[in-house]
Design an enzyme around this catalytic site. Sequence first.
Site, PDB file in Angstrom:
ATOM      1  N   TYR A  54      13.973  31.389   7.667  1.00  0.00           N
ATOM      2  CA  TYR A  54      12.815  31.808   7.918  1.00  0.00           C
ATOM      3  C   TYR A  54      12.698  32.123   9.461  1.00  0.00           C
ATOM      4  O   TYR A  54      13.354  30.907  10.189  1.00  0.00           O
ATOM      5  CB  TYR A  54      11.456  30.865   7.368  1.00  0.00           C
ATOM      6  CG  TYR A  54      11.512  30.561   6.100  1.00  0.00           C
ATOM      7  CD1 TYR A  54      11.030  31.775   5.245  1.00  0.00           C
ATOM      8  CD2 TYR A  54      11.675  29.192   5.348  1.00  0.00           C
ATOM      9  CE1 TYR A  54      10.786  31.575   3.911  1.00  0.00           C
ATOM     10  CE2 TYR A  54      11.469  29.372   3.920  1.00  0.00           C
ATOM     11  CZ  TYR A  54      11.104  30.351   3.341  1.00  0.00           C
ATOM     12  OH  TYR A  54      10.983  30.040   1.957  1.00  0.00           O
ATOM     13  N   LYS A  77       0.818  -1.315  -0.131  1.00  0.00           N
ATOM     14  CA  LYS A  77       0.053  -0.004  -0.005  1.00  0.00           C
ATOM     15  C   LYS A  77       0.945   1.259   0.066  1.00  0.00           C
ATOM     16  O   LYS A  77       1.982   1.210   0.385  1.00  0.00           O
ATOM     17  CB  LYS A  77      -0.870  -0.109   1.314  1.00  0.00           C
ATOM     18  CG  LYS A  77      -0.145   0.198   2.412  1.00  0.00           C
ATOM     19  CD  LYS A  77      -1.263  -0.179   3.877  1.00  0.00           C
ATOM     20  CE  LYS A  77      -0.495  -0.203   5.362  1.00  0.00           C
ATOM     21  NZ  LYS A  77      -1.014  -0.679   6.142  1.00  0.00           N
TER      22      LYS A  77
END
Length: 275
Positions: free
Chosen positions: A269, A40
Amino acid sequence: MISGRLRDTKLIVNLGAIRHNIQEQQKQLAPNSKIFAVVKANAYGNGLVPVAQTAIGAGAAGTCVAILDEALELRDNGITKLILVLGITPVENAHVAAEAGVSLTVGSLDWLEDYHQLAIANHWTKPLKVHLGIDSGMGRIGFTTVENFNEAVEFVREHREFEFEGMFTHFATADSADESYFNKQVNRWEQFVNSLNELPPFVHMANSATGMWHQEKITANTVRMGISMYGQNPSGRELAATLDLKPVEQLVTSISFVKKLKAGESVSYGATYTA
Ligand SMILES: *Cc1c(COP(=O)(O)O)cnc(C)c1O
């Protein structure tokens, strides 16, 4: 999705290690036990189709995916062995699975009755292979009482638009050193198994951690191998791996930029770092 092919960061997937890890698990299981390779979520990020092909080449009896679209992608790429969708598929799309010979997880009688109505109305005749999920303590998909489970088994057996291919459960704490909750789930699971006088072809309870630390408690014939197939210890550092696993993934890159800062200058940042 765009792959960054023109930068020098690469995820290298060692398919040979997948083969090795499956064979390692197979050696530890009872002789006729089978393995489903859990692929998956794009094979845990490693590439759905190549991992599935490799697992089947290594002897896996089938694969497990999360959603029907992944199953169809495997069928489109020539995978003909059993594929089980582990999530619940919307009942109105389930005939797509029947047509592709994909097996679906079912966790309620309502779902079976709804499919039965749709199958009659739309003349869907190709049998849908179902694996009945049992919630033995995970608290997610599946039957919680033996009575409801038995009703569903009877319904599946009585209606020819279904084929009873499997039953399974899933453990919440198989990777934990404290085995009490795990043992409770095993006992609960065994009540469901013992309630049938004839079992479906695939009976599966074990995820990677169960296949690794609880082999002696497996009352089933198939292991769903996920994280251990990719070479990782399911418990992190709590328990030592009992299989000789080879890591499958290698992330390589190069340093792209180096500079010197003067004292007092900041980085990025929020300027959270100041030299
Ligand atoms: C993801 C999943 C697995 C595989 O779990 P691992 O811990 O990676 O082995 C097995 N069964 C079900 C139902 C799953 O959803």
